[in-house]
Enzyme design. Structure first.
Site, short mmCIF file in Angstrom:
data_model
loop_
_atom_site.label_atom_id
_atom_site.label_comp_id
_atom_site.label_asym_id
_atom_site.label_seq_id
_atom_site.Cartn_x
_atom_site.Cartn_y
_atom_site.Cartn_z
N ASP A 319 49.89 -17.10 -22.01
CA ASP A 319 49.59 -17.29 -23.41
C ASP A 319 50.77 -17.27 -24.47
OD1 ASP A 319 46.41 -17.52 -24.14
OD2 ASP A 319 47.83 -17.31 -25.77
N SER A 347 55.24 -20.26 -24.14
CA SER A 347 54.34 -21.52 -24.72
C SER A 347 54.67 -22.81 -23.86
CB SER A 347 55.09 -22.16 -26.19
OG SER A 347 54.63 -23.36 -26.37
N ALA A 369 44.32 -24.32 -19.24
CA ALA A 369 43.57 -24.28 -20.25
C ALA A 369 44.05 -24.31 -21.69
CB ALA A 369 42.38 -23.12 -20.02
N LYS A 415 35.11 -34.57 -25.77
CA LYS A 415 35.76 -35.67 -26.91
C LYS A 415 36.83 -36.45 -26.48
CE LYS A 415 34.72 -31.94 -30.17
NZ LYS A 415 33.80 -31.10 -29.30
N LEU A 454 29.19 -22.14 -26.11
CA LEU A 454 28.58 -21.26 -27.00
C LEU A 454 29.44 -20.09 -27.12
CD1 LEU A 454 24.90 -21.39 -26.13
CD2 LEU A 454 25.82 -22.21 -28.01
N VAL A 460 30.45 -23.11 -33.32
CA VAL A 460 29.67 -23.05 -34.58
C VAL A 460 28.90 -21.80 -34.56
CG1 VAL A 460 29.27 -25.44 -35.00
CG2 VAL A 460 27.72 -24.53 -33.48
N THR A 477 27.15 -30.15 -40.90
CA THR A 477 27.77 -31.13 -41.38
C THR A 477 26.86 -32.49 -41.51
OG1 THR A 477 28.50 -31.90 -39.01
CG2 THR A 477 29.95 -30.47 -40.49
N ARG A 545 33.07 -34.16 -41.05
CA ARG A 545 34.32 -33.79 -41.23
C ARG A 545 35.30 -34.95 -40.79
NH1 ARG A 545 34.37 -27.96 -38.45
NH2 ARG A 545 33.24 -29.13 -36.92
#
Length: 615
Positions: A319, A347, A369, A415, A454, A460, A477, A545
């Site tokens: 990480d 990195s 990940a 997405k 979650l 959120v 939103t 957004r």
């Protein structure tokens, strides 16, 4: 000091009571004439041994813990202890008398045992009764106002144990006053003095009538769907909600106050725990060198937790953020002291550093990940999204190919399907990289695609919680925005299971259940926090957004869908395998990183034909 004083008091009482028991035994055995006639020699034997017999009984009482119990919490178990201890004590008296060749009538021993149980038991249980009277007396009216009034959902064993625990822990300042259970045969019954007043559909009515402050759901054997329905009924009240964890969460199967937790938003998903094939997972993780990039993040750290449980030969956490890596390192070393753990700060953007790591550690399994995932931030910083999500993935994947990694699992996202934002587009390119590499490599490259989790960083739920803690408003939103949700452990379990099923080239799609409206999620979280949506805590609609969709998809039309042996994991067919074309496009994209954002986004549209720009 107080405990010692109580012990001395109990011993003094028992000295009197054991002798009173023998006195009453003589009285009953000889019809009150125990000091004359036939009874006189026996009475003299007792008087000659009164000190020895008393001390013998007190010693046995002490050995059996009669002076260690907190008798103000006495219950049926303590009554059994009194009976057993009294029997042993009187058996000790019989043994003493036989050894010393002295005689008392057999009836005296039997009656003395019965009197011991009655007198000592009455005295001990009177302490409990006195406590109850004190708690419920008019004199404690002012103090009782401080107690939370609790409703218990579930009239089974767990509910009974919770009621007992509340009674036994004054420091909790809680008192069970009502029970709810769907079993009609229990209606009107009492458990530990608390009445069953109705079924789940009476929760709101009973809560109002009994002025309930807190509700504890105590049905650990129920399925998640049933818990969800009960939580929804409870959410109609303004009571704080707590829950006894499910049987699968109670490792030792024991219910206690310490294990009762707040009802969380996860309980409203209504899905049962994921079932995984432990043997299959063990086969590919046990005694393997496993690398997790982004191992300090929400998904990465949970991957590390679960992988550590399968006894890898070495677990490598990579990480760029040392604080996250440090936290998961300490957690794992506490839980798995024998774990061979290596934590590396690096990195994925730096190809040379990644090559050094692969060359030194030769990982056999890689879970990738590491990624930038915040949609609005990446819209304003597309160069960073491309550096991390595209070229970072390329660096790690190419090293996996070059150094002979057995399996490479990319953590992807819904997405990436028909993306409307740069973050989704970069994740789709990451999928294209591993699918095209899979054609030429012995490494099995796969991707696992799922929706929101979650409680993850940036999701959120933490935002809503902060807004509620600050008094609102809670911001949404758009009233029609829907998302798929999973818990972090649930998603990671399925990721690991999918990795076990991989043959190379697949995009595994996880069954995310039914999509949830974000505004409904906000309302439920407000209710779980003890407020009434809109009335106590306003919800403010702020507008979509940049790059945000109204709803998410998990599969592109051309990918198709195949089921697997796991009911919650599906496979999308590879749709991009042209590595040479991809390399040419990536070379051009690399040159554009220093250019303006518009040129970068326009070229991403060319690379990802399904990318529909909204900003």
């Amino acid at each position: 000091m107080k405990k010692k004083m109580i012990g001395v008091f109990l011993i003094a009482c028992d000295v009197i009571l054991v002798n009173l028991a023998i006195f009453l035994a003589f009285y009953l055995r000889f019809d009150g004439a125990f000091n004359t006639g036939i009874a006189s020699p026996y009475w003299d034997v007792y008087k000659d041994n009164i000190f020895s017999l008393t001390m013998l009984k007190i010693f046995i009482f002490y050995v059996f813990g009669m002076y260690k119990n907190l008798w103000k919490y006495a219950s049926i178990e303590e009554l059994f202890q009194i009976v057993l201890t009294s029997f042993v004590a009187n058996a000790g008296v019989v043994t003493y008398m036989v050894i010393s060749q002295q005689v008392l009538p057999r009836g005296i021993y039997i009656l003395a045992f019965i009197m011991d149980v009655i007198l000592i038991g009455s005295m001990r249980l009177s302490i409990r009764a006195t406590r109850g009277i004190k708690e419920n007396s008019l004199f404690s009216f002012g103090r009782r106002k401080e107690f939370k009034r609790v409703m218990i959902i579930g009239a089974g064993q767990a509910g009974a144990l919770v009621i007992k625990e509340l009674k036994n822990h004054d420091n909790l300042h809680s008192k069970a006053v009502a029970i709810i259970d769907d079993d009609d045969s229990k209606l009107g019954a009492r458990i530990n003095g608390v009445p069953v007043l109705g079924d789940r559909y009476h929760i709101k009515k009973v809560a109002e009538a009994k002025k309930i402050d807190e509700i504890i759901i105590a049905i650990p054997s129920s399925c998640k769907k049933e818990i969800k329905e009960i939580v929804e009924e409870c959410s109609k009240t303004k009571c704080r909600l707590k829950i006894v964890p499910g049987i699968y969460e109670l490792i030792d199967g024991q219910v206690s106050i310490k294990k009762i937790r707040d009802v969380d938003i996860e309980d409203l998903l209504g899905r049962d725990p994921v079932k995984v094939d432990l043997d299959e997972i063990s086969d590919y993780l046990q005694d393997r060198i496993v690398l997790v990039t982004g191992g300090g993040g929400s998904i990465g750290s949970e991957l590390c937790r679960q992988i550590a449980g399968f006894n890898p030969k070495k677990l490598i956490i990579l990480d760029i953020y040392e604080n996250n890596a440090y936290d998961i390192q300490n957690e794992l070393l506490r839980k798995y002291p024998d774990l061979n753990l290596e934590v590396l700060i690096a990195s994925v953007r730096e190809k040379t550093r990644i090559e050094e790591i692969f060359k030194q550690y030769l990982p056999e399994m890689v879970f990738h990940a590491a990624a930038h995932k915040h949609v609005p931030l990446m819209e304003n910083n597309p160069q960073e999204a491309i550096k991390n999500n595209v070229f970072g993935t390329k660096n790690v994947a190419e090293c996996a190919h070059e150094y002979g990694v057995k399996r490479f699992v990319l953590i992807s996202t819904d997405k990436a399907v028909n993306p409307t934002n740069i973050m989704g587009a970069t994740k789709r390119v990451a999928e294209m990289i591993i699918q095209s590499l899979n054609i030429i490599s012995k490494t099995e490259f796969v991707a696992v695609r799922f929706g929101n989790v979650l409680g993850s960083n940036g999701s959120v739920i933490p935002l809503f919680r902060r807004q509620i803690a600050e008094g609102g408003p809670v911001t949404v939103t758009h009233p029609e925005v829907t998302r798929y949700f999973m818990t972090i452990p649930e998603a990671v379990q399925l990721v690991i299971q999918a990795g076990a099923m991989a043959k190379g080239g697949e995009i595994f799609v996880l069954d995310m259940g039914e999509p949830v409206k974000i505004i409904d999620l906000a309302r439920n979280l407000i209710r779980l926090s003890g407020f009434d949506p809109e009335t106590d805590m306003p919800i403010k609609v702020t507008g979509l957004r940049p790059g945000e969709k109204l709803y998410e998809e998990l599969l592109m039309e051309e990918e198709g869908l195949e089921s697997t042996k796991h009911e919650k994991i599906f496979i999308g067919k590879p749709v991009f395998t042209d590595l040479k074309l991809l390399h040419r496009e990536l070379d051009i994209l690399k040159e554009l990183i220093g250019e303006n954002r518009e040129e970068i986004k326009e070229y991403m549209v060319k690379m990802v034909p399904t990318y529909k720009r909204t900003s």
